[in-house]
Design an enzyme around this catalytic site. Structure first.
Site: not given
Ligand code: PAF
Length: 261
Positions: A14, A126
């Protein structure tokens, strides 16, 4: 305005999205919201890691203009009844294993776009199928936002960063490496001249199943745009996989490229 939508339990994956957004935009907005509508019955919504204070202190080290952490009743007030109906790109793989998942993702992402009004939104590769679903929605519904896919961030040993890695016991954490190893094996086979996708996926499966308790949801070599399975690896493709280790379901993917001739 750059926007990084998250469900919290922030990790380096993140934070790399935040860093990229900060390089490209004047202001970065991060949302933290564990969206109930993208979890199926029996999935991990109740135990999904939530630690807003820790997330906020991690973000304090970055040039973030605002953090948006709405409540369920703000996002889904009583009477909420409108959904994004996702199409073909959302059907296979995660769509089959997690029915309704992408309807929940697309709906909340559209709501967040409408609330934040970003110029650019950043998503990790991802969740590769999620990235394609969001890109398709933005194209189809003329949403005025640019979608940036950013590379997966991995632990030093190769495990893709994920909030769900927190669920793994030490043994499962060690065994979880088979996902990354099987992707690397796919690239090695292609490097040594193998082009048959069925043989490559079989080798990946065999490698994963060296962990006796691993359960494979899917392992596939697919077209990077359509997610349809390919039979021959004669151009860049994606190896995608979902594997359950005990109570934890992990996904990963990697670009596999044939050697230039
Ligand atoms: O990838 C995620 O964390 C979530 O699916 C997202 C995009 C924040 C929507 O809830």
């Amino acid at each position: 305005v750059g926007f990084v939508p998250t469900m919290g339990a922030l990790h380096k994956g993140h934070l790399s999205l935040v860093e990229t957004a900060a390089k490209e935009c004047e202001t970065v907005v991060v949302s933290i919201y564990v969206n109930p509508t993208q979890f199926g019955r029996g999935e991990d919504f109740d135990r999904y890691p939530r630690n807003l204070q820790q997330d906020l202190s991690l973000l304090a080290a970055y040039p973030v203009g605002a953090v948006f952490a709405p409540t369920d009743s703000e996002m889904y007030p009583k009477g909420f009844d409108t959904w994004v109906q996702v199409g073909q790109i959302a059907e296979p793989w995660e769509g089959t294993c997690r029915p309704g998942h992408f309807r929940g993702v697309a709906t909340v992402v559209l709501k967040l776009f409408n609330l934040v009004e970003p110029d650019i939104a950043y998503f990790g590769e991802k969740d590769y199928q999620q990235l394609l679903v969001v890109k398709q929605m933005v194209r189809d519904l003329n949403i005025p936002v640019e979608i940036r896919g950013c590379p997966t961030v991995r632990e030093p040993d190769g495990l893709a960063m994920s909030s769900r890695n927190q669920y793994l016991s030490p043994d499962e954490r060690r065994d979880a490496l088979v996902l990354f190893q099987s992707e690397r094996l796919a690239q090695q086979l292609v490097d040594s001249g193998e082009t048959d996708a069925a043989r490559i996926t079989q080798a990946m499966r065999d490698h994963i199943l060296r962990v006796p308790y691993a359960k494979i949801d899917y392992v596939a070599i697919v077209d990077p745009e359509t997610l349809q399975e390919v039979s021959t690896v004669n151009r860049p493709v994606r190896a995608i996989l979902a594997v359950r280790l005990g109570g934890t379901r992990l996904i990963d993917n990697m670009e596999i490229t044939p050697k230039p001739v």
